[in-house]
Design an enzyme around this catalytic site. Structure first.
Site, short mmCIF file in Angstrom:
data_model
loop_
_atom_site.label_atom_id
_atom_site.label_comp_id
_atom_site.label_asym_id
_atom_site.label_seq_id
_atom_site.Cartn_x
_atom_site.Cartn_y
_atom_site.Cartn_z
N CYS A 155 0.88 -1.15 0.20
CA CYS A 155 -0.08 0.02 -0.35
C CYS A 155 1.32 1.43 0.02
O CYS A 155 2.13 1.09 0.61
CB CYS A 155 -0.88 0.24 0.85
N CYS B 218 2.58 1.71 3.26
CA CYS B 218 3.72 0.70 3.33
C CYS B 218 5.16 1.20 2.64
O CYS B 218 5.71 0.92 3.01
CB CYS B 218 3.70 -0.24 2.97
N CYS C 109 -2.65 -4.66 1.43
CA CYS C 109 -1.15 -4.46 1.13
C CYS C 109 -1.22 -6.51 1.79
O CYS C 109 -1.31 -6.23 2.56
CB CYS C 109 -0.81 -3.69 2.16
N CYS D 120 1.38 -4.92 5.06
CA CYS D 120 0.41 -4.33 6.43
C CYS D 120 -0.43 -5.30 6.60
O CYS D 120 -1.51 -5.37 7.92
CB CYS D 120 0.04 -3.00 6.80
N ASP E 98 -4.60 -8.69 65.01
CA ASP E 98 -4.66 -10.12 64.63
C ASP E 98 -6.90 -9.85 64.58
O ASP E 98 -7.01 -8.98 65.07
CB ASP E 98 -5.11 -11.13 66.30
ZN ZN Z 1 0.87 -1.48 3.95
#
Ligand code: ZN
Length: 542
Positions: free
Chosen positions: A21, A24, A121, A124, A357
């Site tokens: 893409c 990217c 893509c 990614c 206690d």
């Molecule tokens: Zn991508």
């Protein structure tokens, strides 16, 4: 204009063809300014295409790395003019895009694509495509709003499927060969990570949807976004055969294929071996990642104060014997319930300066305590509201009372624990004597100072504490005669002294003890803690 350089052209070309893409591609061009990622992906793609198809648009023609030789070799590599861009098939018109990604230029623009088929893509798996934009930002913001947290800043954290590392590595090897041939250097560490590109694109959008809250690198409020892609989970599996050492099963992890393990394996594997086992570039996925429900988490808030306990049948913490509950309530539950609901927290951890206690009261100024509130949804609580909260706790039960209730920080909390052993505590014990006593028989005790005891671990706690002999000091004592068999004994002691054992002697396990001092059997009928001398938390004026 994208801040691209001439040398980026072959990378852009190759990655678009491979099915990456637009964002990217920017990542692999090592674009580290945020703004380009924030443009709609269609816009970025148009700019990328215009850039690679125009041999004259180099923005850095004066830059030394953009040599004539490089330009020539790019032309030789098949870069054509903008009339016929070979990467046109990667054009992302909404709803229509390229499909298979063979590394061959000059494939017809819509080869292998059916109408309306969307292109996910290969690098990614869609995280930087449809999953990254205004529509997603609105959804994330809605999820955050519905959880109803109070926060001023936030940090966006992203969790990605581990196989993205494999795909990233494959894409990197794919372009690395090319850039090496061109005599250029591409360092894998310079490639912008999917996570970063996602944040750069989304942070501002999410912040805007949340009314302009600051999205920062470090915040006590975290919005977690997780993506999964079960279809490609198997992408990682071949690594386990090559690097079995990297994938050892661990108790808490569902899968051995953690991101860490995958990254480690990828660092070990020689390029040639990787390429034999995994396709470069990666195969086109059939679908995008899917986003899991948004997970919000607020850092703990700490609340401290002092408590009194007025009841001789109330344990400090829930009392369980063999899984069966004894006593219907406890100090910590009585205090915690109103605080939890006020801060809308998911849970709590309670700690205190020592403990009494079940049959011991804590009087005076009370015992310091602190609570860690886990994942509080409400965090803005004024002093007045804290005061009201304290009143609500005190009105809820007559068995306990709190004071000095306040918000503290984690560091301040440790002050309660440090030097605890050196602090002093004051007690009042109601003592029974077998022998008849007169007032004069016990007054000598008032003169005893700094009496050192050897205390073997008491029989009653031996099941949970190691056997040891501990020395503790009784700083001073005072007596108040009641009748011929009873008197009140006041003691100021070093913290950690076992008072009951000092009085009855614990079958000689504590020496000296009160039986020895009075030469008769003595026993303890009641015990009150009068003060815990820890100067924390600070007193809050009424
Ligand atoms: Zn991508």
């Amino acid at each position: 204009m994208l801040p691209l350089k001439e040398k980026d052209k072959p990378i852009i070309q190759k990655l678009l063809l491979a099915g990456c893409c637009a964002r990217c591609v920017l990542r692999f061009c090592c674009i580290s300014v945020h703004a380009p990622y924030r443009q709609p992906q269609e816009e970025i793609l148009k700019e990328l295409q215009a850039f690679i198809s125009d041999p004259t648009n180099s923005q850095d023609s004066a830059a030394p790395e953009s040599t004539c030789a490089e330009t020539e070799s790019l032309t030789a590599a098949g870069l054509e003019t903008h009339e016929d861009p070979p990467c046109k098939r990667a054009k992302l018109e909404p709803g229509a895009a390229p499909g298979q990604s063979e590394d061959k230029a000059a494939v017809p623009p819509t080869a292998g694509l059916k109408d309306g088929e969307s292109h996910v893509c290969v690098a990614c798996l869609g995280v930087l495509q449809e999953l990254c934009g205004s529509a997603q930002a609105v959804k994330i913001a809605e999820a955050v709003k519905s959880d109803n947290y109070e926060f001023d800043t936030m940090v966006l954290s992203v969790s990605l499927p581990a196989q993205l590392c494999v795909r990233e590595h494959s894409c990197w090897l794919h372009v690395k060969k090319e850039v090496r041939e061109k005599g250029m250097v591409l360092d894998k560490d310079d490639v912008v990570q999917v996570k970063e590109a996602f944040k750069w694109t989304m942070q501002g959008l999410v912040a805007k949807e949340l009314g302009g809250v600051a999205v920062v690198a470090k915040s006590s409020f975290e919005v977690g976004v997780e993506f999964i892609h079960p279809d490609t989970d198997r992408d990682c599996h071949f690594l386990a055969f090559i690097c079995p050492d990297c994938f050892k099963p661990t108790k808490n992890k569902q899968s051995v294929f953690t991101r860490m393990a995958v990254v480690k394996a990828l660092e070990k594997i020689p390029d040639s071996l990787f390429q034999r086992q995994y396709s470069c570039p990666p195969a086109a996925p059939g679908s995008s990642c899917s986003r899991q429900a948004v997970q919000c988490l607020h850092a703990s808030v700490f609340v401290a104060g002092r408590y009194n306990k007025f009841c001789r049948s109330l344990p400090q913490t829930p009392w369980l014997i063999d899984g069966e509950r004894r006593m219907e309530s406890s100090v910590e539950e009585l205090i915690a319930a109103p605080i939890l609901s006020s801060f809308r927290a998911d849970g709590f951890n309670f700690s205190s300066s020592g403990r009494e206690d079940v049959d011991v009261r804590t009087l005076g100024n009370g015992r310091p305590f602190a609570m860690e509130l886990l994942n509080p949804h409400r965090t803005r609580i004024s002093r007045v509201q804290m005061k009201q909260l304290q009143e609500a706790i005190n009105a809820s039960s007559d068995k306990i009372k709190v004071r000095d209730l306040q918000v503290v920080n984690r560091e301040a909390m440790s002050r309660m624990k440090e030097g605890e052993e050196e602090k002093t505590k004051s007690y009042t014990a109601l003592v029974w004597t077998q022998k008849t006593i007169k007032k004069e028989d016990i007054t000598f005790i008032d003169d005893i100072k700094d009496l050192t005891l050897d205390q073997k671990t008491p029989l009653r706690v031996l099941h949970r504490r190691a056997l040891a002999v501990r020395q503790r000091v009784i700083h001073n004592m005072n007596t108040r005669f009641l009748d011929s068999h009873h008197f009140y004994l006041g003691l100021k002691t070093q913290a950690g002294t076992y008072i009951k054992e000092f009085v009855h002697g614990d079958f000689g396990r504590t020496t000296p003890n009160l039986c020895q001092l009075l030469s008769t059997d003595t026993d303890i009928l009641e015990l009150d803690v009068e003060s815990v001398d820890v100067d924390w938390p600070p007193a809050i004026p009424e």
